[in-house]
Design a protein around this motif. Structure first.
Motif, PDB file in Angstrom:
ATOM      1  N   TYR A 287       0.854  -1.120   0.333  1.00 31.06           N
ATOM      2  CA  TYR A 287       0.250  -0.359  -0.323  1.00 31.06           C
ATOM      3  C   TYR A 287       0.835   1.465  -0.345  1.00 31.06           C
ATOM      4  O   TYR A 287       1.864   1.069   0.918  1.00 31.06           O
ATOM      5  CB  TYR A 287      -0.506   0.139   1.277  1.00 31.06           C
ATOM      6  CG  TYR A 287      -1.991  -1.000   1.184  1.00 31.06           C
ATOM      7  CD1 TYR A 287      -2.568  -1.420   0.066  1.00 31.06           C
ATOM      8  CD2 TYR A 287      -2.300  -1.591   2.405  1.00 31.06           C
ATOM      9  CE1 TYR A 287      -3.652  -2.399   0.269  1.00 31.06           C
ATOM     10  CE2 TYR A 287      -3.414  -2.524   2.763  1.00 31.06           C
ATOM     11  CZ  TYR A 287      -3.905  -3.235   1.278  1.00 31.06           C
ATOM     12  OH  TYR A 287      -5.017  -4.251   1.685  1.00 31.06           O
TER      13      TYR A 287
ATOM     14  N   ASN B 212      -4.704   3.247   4.619  1.00 35.40           N
ATOM     15  CA  ASN B 212      -5.489   1.413   4.974  1.00 35.40           C
ATOM     16  C   ASN B 212      -7.116   1.474   4.799  1.00 35.40           C
ATOM     17  O   ASN B 212      -7.915   0.836   3.993  1.00 35.40           O
ATOM     18  CB  ASN B 212      -5.669   0.047   5.860  1.00 35.40           C
ATOM     19  CG  ASN B 212      -4.293  -0.203   5.847  1.00 35.40           C
ATOM     20  OD1 ASN B 212      -3.414  -0.002   5.570  1.00 35.40           O
ATOM     21  ND2 ASN B 212      -3.635  -0.958   7.377  1.00 35.40           N
TER      22      ASN B 212
ATOM     23  N   ALA C 206      -7.455   1.690   0.654  1.00 38.26           N
ATOM     24  CA  ALA C 206      -7.500   0.392   0.313  1.00 38.26           C
ATOM     25  C   ALA C 206      -8.459   0.075   0.440  1.00 38.26           C
ATOM     26  O   ALA C 206      -9.451  -0.717  -0.206  1.00 38.26           O
ATOM     27  CB  ALA C 206      -6.393  -0.888   0.573  1.00 38.26           C
TER      28      ALA C 206
ATOM     29  N   PHE D 223      -6.463  -1.565  -7.427  1.00 36.64           N
ATOM     30  CA  PHE D 223      -5.585  -0.753  -6.403  1.00 36.64           C
ATOM     31  C   PHE D 223      -4.682  -0.174  -7.513  1.00 36.64           C
ATOM     32  O   PHE D 223      -3.841   1.360  -6.881  1.00 36.64           O
ATOM     33  CB  PHE D 223      -4.689  -1.691  -5.531  1.00 36.64           C
ATOM     34  CG  PHE D 223      -5.739  -2.367  -3.705  1.00 36.64           C
ATOM     35  CD1 PHE D 223      -6.860  -1.822  -4.147  1.00 36.64           C
ATOM     36  CD2 PHE D 223      -5.540  -3.253  -3.450  1.00 36.64           C
ATOM     37  CE1 PHE D 223      -7.818  -2.258  -2.901  1.00 36.64           C
ATOM     38  CE2 PHE D 223      -6.020  -3.826  -2.437  1.00 36.64           C
ATOM     39  CZ  PHE D 223      -7.364  -3.394  -2.377  1.00 36.64           C
TER      40      PHE D 223
ATOM     41  N   ALA E  50      -1.868   0.673  -4.481  1.00 38.61           N
ATOM     42  CA  ALA E  50      -0.433  -0.016  -3.868  1.00 38.61           C
ATOM     43  C   ALA E  50       0.352   0.288  -4.931  1.00 38.61           C
ATOM     44  O   ALA E  50      -0.109   0.253  -6.490  1.00 38.61           O
ATOM     45  CB  ALA E  50      -1.233  -1.048  -4.080  1.00 38.61           C
TER      46      ALA E  50
END
Length: 94
Positions: free
Chosen positions: A8, A12, A15, A67, A73
């Protein structure tokens, strides 16, 4: 075999906003027969996917991960030439 290690680059919670679409992408990778195992890193700063198949196709597929598309990420793709595996995991030698 390939080890797809994602890390990442955003928090978070960012994400988590894209997790449902990322999970659907992962499931599609399994359906294609490319993904063998996957999960979160501990501590939770990314994840790892074990994959088999054509590297060019896998790299193109990784580029389509939500992502990646949303800048959540970064991936590191490592090729591993498996020479020994326990019984039942011979597929890793592809």
């Amino acid at each position: 075999m390939y080890i797809l290690s994602l890390t990442y680059v955003k928090p978070n919670d960012e994400a988590d906003r894209h997790m449902e679409r990322h999970t659907a992408w992962v499931k599609e990778g399994y359906a294609k027969g490319w993904f063998l195992a996957s999960g979160r890193k501990v501590p939770r700063n990314g994840g790892v996917i074990l994959a088999i198949g054509d590297r060019t196709a896998i790299e193109a597929y990784v580029a389509a991960d939500p992502f990646i598309i949303h800048g959540v990420a970064e991936y590191d793709i490592t090729e591993l030439a498996v020479t020994t595996a326990v019984e039942g995991l011979e597929i890793l030698k592809r």
